[in-house]
Structure formats: C-alpha cells, structure tokens
Design an enzyme around this catalytic site. Structure first.
Site, short mmCIF file in Angstrom:
data_model
loop_
_atom_site.label_atom_id
_atom_site.label_comp_id
_atom_site.label_asym_id
_atom_site.label_seq_id
_atom_site.Cartn_x
_atom_site.Cartn_y
_atom_site.Cartn_z
N ARG A 203 88.89 28.50 39.82
CA ARG A 203 89.65 29.34 38.90
C ARG A 203 88.84 29.59 37.64
O ARG A 203 88.20 28.69 37.11
CB ARG A 203 90.99 28.68 38.55
CG ARG A 203 91.89 28.52 39.77
CD ARG A 203 93.26 27.98 39.45
NE ARG A 203 94.00 27.70 40.67
CZ ARG A 203 95.19 27.14 40.72
NH1 ARG A 203 95.80 26.81 39.59
NH2 ARG A 203 95.79 26.93 41.88
N ARG A 218 91.43 20.79 33.16
CA ARG A 218 91.34 22.23 33.37
C ARG A 218 89.90 22.58 33.74
O ARG A 218 89.06 22.82 32.89
CB ARG A 218 91.79 22.97 32.10
CG ARG A 218 92.23 24.41 32.34
CD ARG A 218 92.80 25.00 31.08
NE ARG A 218 94.05 24.34 30.70
CZ ARG A 218 95.24 24.65 31.19
NH1 ARG A 218 95.36 25.63 32.07
NH2 ARG A 218 96.32 24.01 30.79
N GLU A 290 101.42 18.52 34.23
CA GLU A 290 101.66 19.04 35.57
C GLU A 290 100.64 18.52 36.58
O GLU A 290 99.44 18.48 36.30
CB GLU A 290 101.60 20.57 35.55
CG GLU A 290 101.84 21.21 36.92
CD GLU A 290 101.51 22.69 36.94
OE1 GLU A 290 101.23 23.21 38.04
OE2 GLU A 290 101.54 23.33 35.87
N SER A 293 102.98 21.90 41.87
CA SER A 293 103.93 23.00 41.74
C SER A 293 104.33 23.42 43.15
O SER A 293 103.46 23.71 43.98
CB SER A 293 103.30 24.17 40.99
OG SER A 293 104.25 25.16 40.68
N ARG A 332 93.66 15.88 39.11
CA ARG A 332 94.70 15.46 38.17
C ARG A 332 95.34 14.15 38.60
O ARG A 332 95.78 13.37 37.76
CB ARG A 332 95.75 16.57 38.03
CG ARG A 332 95.20 17.79 37.30
CD ARG A 332 96.28 18.71 36.80
NE ARG A 332 95.72 19.75 35.94
CZ ARG A 332 96.41 20.47 35.07
NH1 ARG A 332 97.71 20.26 34.92
NH2 ARG A 332 95.83 21.40 34.34
#
Length: 366
Positions: A203, A218, A290, A293, A332
C-alpha cells in the site's frame, strides 16, 4: 428505393433520406457509447448501500464498541513500544530498510523474524484446520479487472502500486481470492466457499504523512492472512459474524486483549455494507489499534465482477455475496505480541500457542 426504380420512378428523395438516416444512426450510436461510458464512470465511484444496523456518525469517534475481551496487562515497569524493544534487541532494523527501499519498510532478523513467520503459520493452521477455510497461494500481481471487481479501483488507485505493464501489486489477498470467482456461475451446493491466504500486501499509504512514522504500524509492505467467503444472499449475515469470530479466536489463542467495534456510517469503507473492526491493546502506546477488519460487501463486488450462483430449484442466476476479513494482519499482530509479552529486561516471552512453531523457544532476547 428498388421498388420505385423498377416502377420507373425517381428515387433521389428516398436515397437522400436514407443517407440522412444512416448519419443519424451513426450519431446516435456514438452518443450511446459516450453515455454508457458516463454511466460506467458514475457507477464506478458510487459506494455500497449501508446495512440499516450500521450506526450513524461522521467519523471513527462514532464507532460503537460491541464487546471487549481479555484483561489489560498491568506491568510493574513502564512498557516500551515495539520499535524500542525491537531496536534494542538488534532484530528490528529500520535504518537498513530505508537504505534499501526508503521510509515505511523494516528488516526483521533473528528471533523476531522467526516470530513473525510463526504467527503467519499459526493463523493459517487455525483457519484451515479448525475454521474450515481452504488455504490458497495467490499472485501478488493482478490485472485491472481484478482490482476494479473488488472495489479497489478507481476509488483507491492512489493507495496502490502499479507496474509499468499495467498490473497492480495487491493491497490485500482479498483481491485475488475474491476475483477468483469473477464471471463464474457457482453451484449453490458449494456455498459458502471459504478461502484464505497468507500473502505480502502493498500500500502506498498516500495521505498518511506524519501518521505512525515510527515503527511497523503503517508500512508499504506487510504480511497478512486474509479470509474470504463467497455465499448466497441468505447466508451472508451469519457468515459475517462467523468470520469475525474466526479473527477474534486468533487473538484469544494468543491471549492478546482486544475489542470489537461496529463501524459507523462515516467510517465504513467504500465497498462494505457493514464492517466490524478488531482493535488490539498496545501497552507501549497505551492505546487500542486496529488489527483486523471484517466486512460484508453483500452483492456489491459480485455485481462489479459478475459472480453469480444458480439458486436451489433452478431459475435465473443470482449475484453472490462476498465477505472479507483480516485473520490477522501479521505485522500488527507481531507488534501486539511484543508489547503485551515484554519483560522488564527488554525480552519477549513467546506465547505458548506459538512455541511449537519455534522449536519450543520460550523467550526472545537476553
């Protein structure tokens, strides 16, 4: 015209009318093509319809905590953040990664590299052996149709990396897993179809300047175990809850505290009808972050990729419902394990469930 000519009449006026009609048809056909293009462009940026159960709200502050699991650890010392732990161990190297690739990359070594690999293998084994998913090894380069069908284009083009030959690096294995049924008419007896993959994800993190600039939260490249379900319309709501429970089970087996959030309207993604986020507790940050999801897109993606199934008893094919969820983001999860299992001397205790994947290793560090 032919009849008139045979009768000896003058066909000039009819011939002129025919030429005019042909020109009018060509103009109308060109206009139809232009209108179809305009319609396609408008539909491409139109988001999914939200489930009535989605909470109202403009942003993440309106998300609703559904439940919380696990006890927040109470350390007898000030807990460190993952990058402080990893750099002190000499096993998390951002400087070398920046030399190789630039910002938002990391090099893991030794015990932490093994721990990340163990996490991915553990997640896959859990989802395959206990949760009934079929392990799948997918390409990390896909074509534009796969990205469009899974609602990543055109909305999120700036969030993804594109190659010079027009292919895209996957932002998540959701793309190839879901797009694998594009154009298919599935046998209803094979649904729900549950598939999972551990893959590298890429990403660009456009628009995230200044956010989580330190550490692994990130990254441009990260590993993730993805779960995808293809279901009938009648199955998808129940499947959404099941999928979210599969992700929660990973955290429960690792004994990492987490909470489930029902995302509000303003925080629900472009292609989702309803989304649950899981947030893990990070002692070093003293914050929930987070880690998964899980979304039900209903028939939104299926319509874009023409994925259908034939209903029981026959009849016209119906659009499938597709769901996707992180089970989990491996990097994560590594962060969560490091921060929740840290010791005062800077070592990391290996969670019991991961020790078989590490040859019985109980501790990483001094």
């Amino acid at each position: 015209i032919g009849t008139l000519r045979k009768a000896g009449g003058d066909s000039a006026a009819l011939e002129a009318e025919g030429v005019a009609l042909r020109g009018e048809v060509e103009t109308l056909e060109a206009r139809a093509v232009a209108l179809e293009s305009e319609i396609a462009e408008a539909l491409a940026v139109l988001p999914n319809r939200l489930d009535p159960l989605v909470p109202d709200g403009a942003d993440e502050s309106a998300n609703v905590v559904v439940h919380q699991w696990g006890d927040i650890p109470n350390f007898a010392f000030t807990p460190k953040q993952h990058f402080e732990l990893g750099e002190a161990l000499g096993q998390m190297d951002f400087e070398t990664a920046a030399k190789l690739s630039g910002a938002r990359f990391v090099v893991l070594r030794g015990g932490l590299a093994r721990l990340e690999r163990a996490l991915g293998q553990f997640m896959l084994d859990l989802h395959v052996l206990e949760h009934g998913y079929t392990e799948t090894n997918v390409p990390v380069l896909v074509n534009e149709a796969a990205m469009y069908g899974t609602d990543k284009l055109p909305k999120f083009a700036d969030q993804s990396f594109r190659t010079d030959d027009g292919r895209w690096l996957i932002p998540t294995a959701e793309v190839p897993l879901t797009a694998s049924v594009a154009g298919d008419i599935l046998d209803v007896d094979t649904l729900p179809r549950r598939i999972t993959a551990l893959s590298a994800c890429f990403r660009s993190e456009a628009g995230s300047a200044g956010r989580d600039v330190r550490g692994m939260l990130r990254q441009h490249q990260f590993a993730k175990v993805e779960m995808v379900s293809i279901t009938t319309a009648e199955q998808s709501t129940e499947e959404h809850e099941r999928m979210t429970r599969c992700a929660e089970t990973v955290l429960e087996r690792l004994s990492v505290p987490y909470r489930r959030l029902a995302l509000c309207a303003g925080d629900t993604g472009f292609g989702a009808a309803r989304t649950f986020d899981l947030e893990a507790w990070l002692p070093g940050q003293q914050a929930w972050r987070e880690i998964s999801s899980c979304s039900n897109t209903r028939d939104f993606q299926a319509r874009r990729m023409n994925a259908r199934y034939r209903p029981v008893g026959g009849g016209a094919p119906a659009f499938a419902h597709t769901l996707n969820g992180s089970g989990l983001a491996v990097g994560r999860t590594l962060i969560a394990v490091m921060e929740n299992y840290q010791t005062e001397d800077g070592a990391i205790t290996v969670p019991e469930v991961l020790r078989p994947y590490l040859g019985g290793l109980e501790r990483i560090g001094a």
